[in-house]
Motif scaffolding. Structure first.
Motif, short mmCIF file in Angstrom:
data_model
loop_
_atom_site.label_atom_id
_atom_site.label_comp_id
_atom_site.label_asym_id
_atom_site.label_seq_id
_atom_site.Cartn_x
_atom_site.Cartn_y
_atom_site.Cartn_z
N ALA A 154 0.86 -1.19 0.00
CA ALA A 154 0.00 0.00 0.00
C ALA A 154 0.89 1.24 0.00
O ALA A 154 1.90 1.28 0.72
N HIS A 155 0.49 2.21 -0.79
CA HIS A 155 1.32 3.40 -1.00
C HIS A 155 0.47 4.67 -0.95
O HIS A 155 -0.75 4.61 -1.04
N TYR A 234 -5.70 6.87 4.48
CA TYR A 234 -4.68 7.45 5.36
C TYR A 234 -4.85 8.96 5.40
O TYR A 234 -5.34 9.57 4.45
N LEU A 235 -4.43 9.53 6.53
CA LEU A 235 -4.39 10.98 6.67
C LEU A 235 -3.09 11.48 6.06
O LEU A 235 -2.02 11.07 6.49
N ASP A 236 -3.18 12.34 5.06
CA ASP A 236 -1.94 12.83 4.45
C ASP A 236 -1.32 13.93 5.31
O ASP A 236 -1.85 14.28 6.37
N LYS A 237 -0.19 14.49 4.86
CA LYS A 237 0.53 15.48 5.67
C LYS A 237 -0.31 16.73 5.93
O LYS A 237 -0.09 17.45 6.89
N GLU A 238 -1.28 16.96 5.05
CA GLU A 238 -2.15 18.12 5.23
C GLU A 238 -3.38 17.79 6.07
O GLU A 238 -4.27 18.62 6.23
N CYS A 244 -5.57 4.76 -0.26
CA CYS A 244 -4.25 4.26 -0.62
C CYS A 244 -4.24 3.76 -2.06
O CYS A 244 -5.29 3.53 -2.67
N TRP A 245 -3.05 3.59 -2.57
CA TRP A 245 -2.80 2.97 -3.87
C TRP A 245 -2.12 1.64 -3.58
O TRP A 245 -1.12 1.62 -2.86
N THR A 246 -2.64 0.56 -4.10
CA THR A 246 -2.08 -0.74 -3.71
C THR A 246 -1.60 -1.56 -4.90
O THR A 246 -1.97 -1.30 -6.05
#
Lengths: 470, 470
Positions: A154-155, A234-238, A244-246
């Motif tokens: 997962a990315h 997921y919670l991103d940096k913002e 996710c991209w899997t």
């Protein structure tokens, strides 16, 4: 002793294989059993992987696992049992993505484990077995249960997922070429051949000894399909919630089938030295008890030296079997190098090395016992290279670029056809119906020369590999 | 950055474990989850072994597999599916031996593969998972599906089978002591505790941190029972048909539970260096960007040196987490050695080594960066030895030789009782009813001094270990 010889005699006759050129399929089936790679289980379509076959699989596992870990992957284990509710849930996915049972458990776990961008990437691989329904089965190639590895990653971005998908394809291709001595064509699958739920499926395709193709490993970019089906976010940096991209990728015990069918000959298996459970077998040759004592002493000493130098070596000390029987037996099992030692060799300080890839007198050479480990290591390297070159030459000799559809039809009778293809699934289907050949992959390496579709004649920008396949 | 710190703060508080002395059971349950060794699967009683737990299991597998192969064993794989007829056949065995499903497939295969004395011994091991019904489950200790190895061997004589059974018991005991730093008592099981179908069952028994016993591995001499149930016969040298003598032996992911419960403390896991996925973790410490650059450069250099020397090392380069958070985090995960490096260390050419088995100032020492790999290797050896000594001292302090049944009852409240026992199952049952302690094993090592049974007072020739058990 008389009884022992009779037994040995009976066994030699049992070892006769059908010829590879006359009946490739029966040659394969009997070879798997006689080399004791696998056996039929009492449940139809299931297999027992016997110790010799499993030792080969363990070497494949190590060769891959080393590469997985070097690229940051970790192994884990997911349970066999899944809740009934998951199976029912599968059917109702609004995305139209209906994942296999194991993936529902993985999706459930990833949704729980992944909370923030800090938890990414997740780079997990599993070594396990899978049960799938199959109508017609063949040992290693198609069984109800097979062993494999399945990677699930997962990315945070599409780019990372695509890079992972391509990286794993490269790892498979490198493993196939470097360790299994099998040249493969890495490429993209057509939409029809794509894994359900994947945005893009890549595979490595190999040519077997009968000219047919075998898909030897696959790598899927699942986009956000899998993440949306299981709410993996997921919670991103913002501080924003993102899907996710899997990816997923797998290589199975099917690959053992490829090793058999690419390298084997009428005498049996030929295993690439890097994966062979035994790289060398010492066969002591003697008649009298006196000869036996001298030969066995030297054979054991040499075995110790080879083992100390890291050669996977065994010594055939079985009683009551003739050297000829032993030669046949180890040829059947595909041990790359045989080390023969008789009384004359003891006297002269030599041994005879016999290459499995070059049976008969031609592949035999007498070498000094001094520095034997070095000579063996060099010869094993030579065999590894020779097997790859031979497989590559065979594939090249049986790959054609047909100028017409008639030539195309002839080409896929015996090997691969590489042809421009419009990309349309209609042409793909018609080719399959008319020739039994399927679109194996669109090779990543393309000349870039435009042309015309081999089936419909419309303009085409890419070439594809077509072949009959396992 | 503010958000990152908040996340880190939230995580630290999550990491607080219940105290081991106050609630051993809850300490265990939470530790397994928080160290990310395993997680509950969506099916009740099943587990997901997470990457950190699986890396530990892989190291256990390697330590055992090396020993199995050095003693001539080979691995194989048997299918998951068995025919319904086998399950029905199980119930009707005239011998009264009702083997688990997997054993019916193995019996079937061995009967087919074994024909003559030449085919013996068969020394096969399987690494797989088993599903068994359990009412009450706990991660690693008792789950519906667990991972293990099962050895299944066949021999020509009783003596060979008994020697194999004892050899594997010794291998388990040596693995436990040498690799897991867990002292174990190898011994014989009572008839009541014996594996169904075994003539003799041996086990290794370990004392957990709460004084209870855990059976950490078993080895069974199955006599000819298994061979008779499956018609596993061989032609001996005289041409007579004989039943084989078989054994089986297993060690499972339960052993991970033992490692947790023997070595862990209130801060979390303590892993023995020989099995730890990471033997050392480098934690860089800095405030300014300038400090960071210098510290990180040195940390990476040292990491490279340690890895090159064969130390399994990682470096915690996570951003936005305080050194204190990282210390706690790696203590929870039981990494044996922490390598701290800050700006002063860079200036002085030193690092601080902090031993996990001795938390706080006492276990810290400043050592030179020159020759760090040697110092780390020595300290890891020291930790391995210290963990074993501590576990042994704990077991000795909590093992009593009671003079009376009243003392016996008190002894099994907190640890092991070693007592003469008449060998009668009536006494065994009564002890269990009255004290909840079971007969763990009759240690192989006996003083030979006769005495009187702790329960009935009748003459007894052997001493046995009694304890409450997992």
């Amino acid at each position: 002793m008389a009884q022992e010889k009779a037994t040995a005699g009976a066994r030699i006759s049992e070892l006769k294989l059908p010829s590879r050129s006359e009946d490739f399929s029966e040659w394969y089936n009997q070879l798997v059993l006689r080399a004791e790679l696998a056996d039929y289980a009492p449940v139809r379509g299931c297999m027992i992987v016997r110790p010799y076959g499993w030792a080969l699989w363990e070497n494949i596992q190590q060769a891959l696992d080393r590469r997985f870990k070097a690229t940051g992957h970790v192994n884990a284990a997911f349970p066999l049992l899944i809740p009934r509710s998951f199976i029912e849930k599968e059917k109702s996915h609004v995305t139209g993505f209906s994942p296999p049972p194991m993936e529902t458990i993985i999706g459930h776990a990833y949704a729980k484990w992944i909370q923030s961008y800090r938890d990414l990437p997740v780079l997990i691989n599993l070594w396990n077995s899978v049960v799938r329904w199959e109508l017609r089965t063949r040992l290693f190639l198609r069984t109800l249960e097979f062993f494999w590895q399945e990677g699930h990653t997962a990315h945070a971005t599409f780019e990372e997922a695509e890079a992972e998908t391509r990286q794993m394809l490269e790892i498979y291709a490198d493993f196939a070429a470097t360790d299994a001595a099998i040249p493969v064509i890495p490429g993209r699958k057509s939409e029809a051949e794509r894994f359900a739920g994947a945005d893009q499926t890549y595979s490595i395709e190999a040519m077997m000894g009968d000219g047919k193709a075998l898909q030897a490993g696959t790598s899927h970019n699942l986009g956000q399909n899998f993440a949306k089906a299981f709410e993996i976010r997921y919670l991103d940096k913002e501080g924003k919630l993102q899907y996710c991209w899997t990816t997923s990728w797998g290589l199975s015990t099917r690959f053992i089938g490829a090793i058999i069918m690419v390298h084997g000959d009428d005498q049996g298996l030929i295993l690439p030295p890097r994966l062979a459970p035994f790289q060398a077998v010492i066969v002591p040759i003697f008649k009298s008890d006196e000869e036996k004592a001298a030969v066995m002493e030297r054979a054991r000493k040499l075995r110790g030296e080879l083992a100390a130098a890291g050669v996977r070596v065994t010594s055939d000390e079985r009683e009551g079997l003739s050297p000829g029987y032993k030669f046949n037996d180890w040829e059947m099992r595909g041990v790359p190098l045989r080390v023969e030692i008789g009384p004359k060799d003891v006297a002269k300080g030599t041994v005879v090395l016999a290459r499995r890839d070059n049976p008969g007198r031609e592949g035999k050479s007498s070498v000094s016992q001094d520095g034997l480990a070095g000579a063996v290591a060099r010869m094993l390297d030579g065999i590894q290279t020779a097997l790859y070159q031979r497989a590559l030459a065979f594939r090249e000799a049986n790959t054609r670029e047909p100028a017409s559809y008639a030539e195309f039809k002839a080409a896929v009778e015996t090997g691969f056809a590489i042809s421009h293809w419009c990309g349309g699934s209609k042409c793909e289907e018609q080719i399959k119906e008319e020739t039994k050949a399927t679109m194996r992959c669109i090779p990543l390496e393309q000349s870039g020369q435009p042309g015309r579709c081999i089936r419909c004649g419309e303009p085409a920008t890419e070439k594809a590999i077509f072949a009959r396949a396992y």
